[in-house]
Each structure stands twice: as structure tokens, then as C-alpha cells.
Design a protein around this motif. Structure first.
Motif, PDB file in Angstrom:
ATOM      1  N   ARG A   1      19.381  45.510 -26.708  1.00 54.00           N
ATOM      2  CA  ARG A   1      19.564  46.615 -27.988  1.00 54.00           C
ATOM      3  C   ARG A   1      19.515  45.835 -29.178  1.00 54.00           C
ATOM      4  NH1 ARG A   1      20.912  51.543 -29.611  1.00 54.00           N
ATOM      5  NH2 ARG A   1      21.020  52.365 -27.572  1.00 54.00           N
TER       6      ARG A   1
ATOM      7  N   CYS B   1      16.117  44.046 -29.684  1.00 58.50           N
ATOM      8  CA  CYS B   1      15.131  44.907 -30.348  1.00 58.50           C
ATOM      9  C   CYS B   1      15.119  45.063 -31.729  1.00 58.50           C
ATOM     10  CB  CYS B   1      15.546  46.213 -29.617  1.00 58.50           C
ATOM     11  SG  CYS B   1      14.162  47.474 -29.437  1.00 58.50           S
ATOM     12  N   ARG B   2      16.317  44.926 -32.525  1.00 57.91           N
ATOM     13  CA  ARG B   2      16.221  45.033 -34.025  1.00 57.91           C
ATOM     14  C   ARG B   2      15.837  43.686 -34.609  1.00 57.91           C
ATOM     15  NH1 ARG B   2      22.619  46.783 -34.075  1.00 57.91           N
ATOM     16  NH2 ARG B   2      22.379  48.752 -32.957  1.00 57.91           N
TER      17      ARG B   2
ATOM     18  N   SER C   1      18.993  38.178 -29.985  1.00 56.85           N
ATOM     19  CA  SER C   1      20.117  39.093 -30.450  1.00 56.85           C
ATOM     20  C   SER C   1      20.792  38.502 -31.734  1.00 56.85           C
ATOM     21  CB  SER C   1      21.212  39.057 -29.093  1.00 56.85           C
ATOM     22  OG  SER C   1      21.989  37.879 -29.133  1.00 56.85           O
TER      23      SER C   1
ATOM     24  N   LYS D   1      10.100  48.719 -30.399  1.00 58.30           N
ATOM     25  CA  LYS D   1      11.309  48.660 -31.065  1.00 58.30           C
ATOM     26  C   LYS D   1      12.246  50.081 -30.434  1.00 58.30           C
ATOM     27  CE  LYS D   1      10.787  45.269 -33.928  1.00 58.30           C
ATOM     28  NZ  LYS D   1      11.485  43.949 -33.884  1.00 58.30           N
TER      29      LYS D   1
ATOM     30  N   GLU E   1      15.277  50.960 -29.018  1.00 58.45           N
ATOM     31  CA  GLU E   1      16.552  50.331 -28.931  1.00 58.45           C
ATOM     32  C   GLU E   1      17.225  51.078 -27.511  1.00 58.45           C
ATOM     33  OE1 GLU E   1      19.334  49.855 -31.992  1.00 58.45           O
ATOM     34  OE2 GLU E   1      17.713  49.099 -33.290  1.00 58.45           O
ATOM     35  N   ASP E   2      17.125  52.340 -27.556  1.00 62.84           N
ATOM     36  CA  ASP E   2      17.842  53.121 -26.622  1.00 62.84           C
ATOM     37  C   ASP E   2      17.288  52.938 -25.281  1.00 62.84           C
ATOM     38  OD1 ASP E   2      19.616  54.380 -28.637  1.00 62.84           O
ATOM     39  OD2 ASP E   2      18.529  56.126 -28.387  1.00 62.84           O
TER      40      ASP E   2
ATOM     41  N   GLU F   1      18.008  49.230 -23.806  1.00 60.90           N
ATOM     42  CA  GLU F   1      19.107  49.088 -23.262  1.00 60.90           C
ATOM     43  C   GLU F   1      19.067  49.733 -21.896  1.00 60.90           C
ATOM     44  OE1 GLU F   1      23.830  49.582 -24.036  1.00 60.90           O
ATOM     45  OE2 GLU F   1      22.443  50.243 -25.551  1.00 60.90           O
TER      46      GLU F   1
END
Length: 222
Positions: free
Chosen positions: A102, A105-106, A150, A197, A199-200, A203
Motif C-alpha cells: 500500500r 503504491c503511493r 514503501s 496506483k 492502493e486497496d 494490498e
């Protein structure tokens, strides 16, 4: 104790107790020191060309980690990684690697996405060529890129410590070619989610990947 530990290198500037601990820890985790073996202070000290004090301190730390058990009048006996330890590690990985994905991804760059795609191509070649060792090396590089992306130093430190236990576990969970092919497809989906991108989704995919690895580990133990 048959493991070839070797003397502490004179150019290694870390504290002696830390070097002794790390060498013993690695030898237990990778199986060079077998479960049930006795670790005798004087013998370890002689093999590593150190005094008994750092060996004693290293053995205490190994006991804290659960890798050895000190039994009165018997000394230190290697416990190794038990099945229960392995399952605990998979449960931790599911949570921590889900968070890792997650956060990555950012932060992940286009360059790192392209590196991941290149690694996946090489992993596929390694599977087709039945080069298992190369596959594991590439698998580690894949994880490292995502972990570094991360940008969370505490998470990186925790997972790197956990990954040291994975050498033996991966050799079991990725034992069959079929599982390696399935894992490869899972990695492709994760990279696609990172690129989008999402995120959900990334994960969720990562946690599912770890759960399937855990299931494969248990299946291959039977």
C-alpha cells in the motif's frame, strides 16, 4: 557441531558479540547448524577465534529469538525454525507486506515499475529453464524494490529481519514449478495494481499472495 563458522574477519568493525550472533543465527536459519545440535561455548569460541564472552552473549540473544533452548546441565540446544514459527512468520508477512504494498503504491516510480516488469520477465525465463536458484535471487530483488518504495524505515527494518528467516521457507513454498508459475502470475497482478496506483487492490493482492504461499508451504510439508 559440523557447521563451518570460520574465524571473525579482522576487517569487520562491528562489535564481536554482534558478529558472532549474526553468524550463528544465519547458520541455524539456513540449516548448516541442525535442529537438536548442541552449541558449546568453548567450541564455538575456538572455531570463531574469539573469547567465550561474546559467544555467551550471542547465545543469550539466540535464546531470546527462540532459535536455541538452554537446558540445565545440557547447555544450548538448537531449536531452529519450527512449523509453528513458520506459520507465525506467514501471518506477520501478510499484514506487513500488505502495508508495504500500500505504501509503495503511493511512492513507487515509473523507473521502478519498469524494473519490476523486467525482473518478472527474467523470473519467467528462470522457471522455463528450471533455474530455481536464479528464480529465488530475482524473487528477492522484486521484494526489495517494493520494500524500498514503501519509504518507511521502520517497516523496512522489520521486514528485512523477517526475510532472513525465509530462505528455508521459500524453498518449501516455491518447491514445485506449478507454484512458481502461479506466484509469477500473482506478481504480475501486483505490479499492474502498483502501476495503476490502486492502493486497496494492491494490498488485497499482496495479502492473498502470502496466504497462498502459506497454503503451499503447508501442502509441501505433507
Amino acid at each position: 557441531m559440523n557447521a563451518e563458522l570460520g574465524p571473525v574477519e579482522v576487517y569487520d568493525l562491528r562489535p564481536i558479540r554482534e558478529i558472532v550472533f549474526q553468524k550463528l543465527r544465519e547458520a541455524i536459519i539456513d540449516g548448516r547448524i541442525k535442529k537438536g545440535e548442541h552449541l558449546v561455548e568453548s567450541i564455538v569460541a575456538t572455531k570463531m577465534s574469539v573469547s567465550r564472552t561474546p559467544v555467551r552473549e550471542a547465545l543469550r540473544q539466540l535464546e531470546i529469538e527462540g532459535l536455541i533452548l538452554n537446558i540445565p546441565r545440557k547447555g544450548a540446544i538448537v531449536q531452529g525454525i519450527t512449523k509453528e514459527d513458520a506459520l507465525d512468520i506467514y501471518d506477520l508477512r501478510e499484514v506487513l507486506e500488505g502495508l508495504m504494498a500500500r505504501l509503495a503504491c503511493r511512492n513507487i516510480t515509473e523507473a521502478d515499475i519498469n524494473r519490476l516488469k523486467g525482473i518478472i520477465e527474467l523470473m519467467e525465463e528462470a522457471i522455463n529453464n528450471e533455474n530455481y536458484d536464479e528464480f529465488l535471487v530475482l524473487h528477492g530483488e522484486y521484494n526489495t524494490i517494493i520494500l524500498n518504495s514503501s519509504k518507511n524505515k521502520r517497516l523496512q527494518s522489520t521486514l528485512k529481519n523477517l526475510y532472513e528467516y525465509l530462505t528455508g521457507l521459500r524453498s518449501i513454498s516455491l518447491f514445485t514449478k506449478d507454484r512458481r508459475m502461479v506466484a509469477l502470475e500473482e506478481h504480475k497482478e501486483i505490479v499492474y495494481a502498483l502501476e495503476k496506483k490502486d492502493e486497496d487492490h494492491v494490498e488485497t493482492l499482496t495479502r492473498m499472495h502470502i496466504r497462498k504461499a502459506k497454503k503451499a508451504f503447508l501442502s509441501n510439508l505433507e
